[in-house]
Structure formats: C-alpha cells, structure tokens
Design a protein around this motif. Structure first.
Motif: not given
Length: 178
Positions: A152-159, A173-178
């Motif tokens: 199934p498509v994962e929501p972080y990279k769209g793979k 993702g985690k980096a966007a919260g900082k």
C-alpha cells in the motif's frame, strides 16, 4: 421503495439474457456471466429490459432490492463494454512484469512476488502501470485490491501501489515539526 431497485435495466440486441429457475445468465460480446438470484428477489425479462422486484417489504428484502439491481446492471455493462482498472507503482526499483498467466512484482521485498491472473481477467503491463480488464466487475475489483494490498502507498514518500487518479494524503514527516 428503493430508488435504485425500481429502475429497469436496459440491454442491447447483442446481449442474451436468460433466467432458468433462480440463475440469471447474461451473454454478450465481452463474455458470459451468471448469478444466482436471492429467494427474496424476483426478476422478470421484458422486451430488452430486466425488471428487479422484491417479494415482500421486510428490511432484508429492501436492502437486497437495490443490491441485486446494481449487480445485474454491472453484469449487463460488463458483457457489453467491460470494466478497466489501472494500477500505478511509485518507488525506486518497484516494477510490474508479465510472466505468462502470472504477474511478477518487484516491490522492495527480499524476494519477488508473483500472483496468478484469475480466469476472466486480462492484464497489460507498461513501465510503471498495469491495466486490468474484465467483464466481471467484482472479480476485477477483488484482484486489483489484492495487488494494491501487496505494497500500500505510504504517506511520507508516496511509495507503493495505487489506483490511477487516487489521491494520496501526504504527511510532512519528523523534520517538518522543528
């Protein structure tokens, strides 16, 4: 009364519809399908139309009325024009390949995955997409869902594997919260 259930189902002269007992058979240019009709539902064939009626006004009969009308309509559409689903794959190294009556998948696992194509479904593979066609809408949807469930498509990279035109909600993702 069911709005969907009371609509008659028209069909062409190319389509042959026969009712023997509780089994309805529909035959057309794309194939032949048959379905057993529930005992609480009655079906009549009148001059190039199929009429679906329920035998009583119980809750189960009401729910089956619209369902069987939709199923029989899908049978008529399937044998005349057919149904198509297109699946796309996104990701580095992800691909589909046709191997006789099987489809091979490279989806980032340690091993290749193969699925046998069911009878009544045809597959056409391009670089990153697979086109499935069939006269039976239910069989086509089940097989497409089985392929999609492999990765199934994962929501972080769209793979992953998705239907063409499917909207994938992406997460930051985690980096966007900082």
């Amino acid at each position: 009364m069911s709005r969907i259930g009371k609509r008659p189902i028209p069909f062409d002269n190319k389509v042959e519809v026969s009712l023997k007992g509780d089994v309805l058979r529909v035959k057309g240019p794309k194939g032949a399908l048959e379905r057993t009709v529930h005992p609480k539902i009655s079906v009549r064939i009148e001059s190039n139309t199929i009429i679906v009626e329920r035998k009583d006004d119980e809750k189960e009969s009401k729910s089956l009325h619209g369902l069987f009308r939709a199923l029989l309509s899908n049978m008529v559409v399937g044998v005349t024009t057919g149904f198509t689903k297109v699946l796309e794959v996104k990701g580095t190294g992800y691909k589909f390949e046709l191997k006789g009556n099987k489809i091979g998948f490279a989806l980032g696992f340690s091993h290749p995955v193969e699925l046998e194509i069911p009878k009544g479904v045809t597959a056409e593979v391009k670089v990153n997409e697979i086109t499935l066609t069939s006269a039976d809408r239910q069989l086509l949807g089940d097989f497409a869902a089985k392929i999609k469930a492999l990765r199934p498509v994962e929501p972080y990279k769209g793979k992953g594997v998705s239907y063409r035109g499917q909207v994938i909600r992406r997460k930051a993702g985690k980096a966007a919260g900082k």
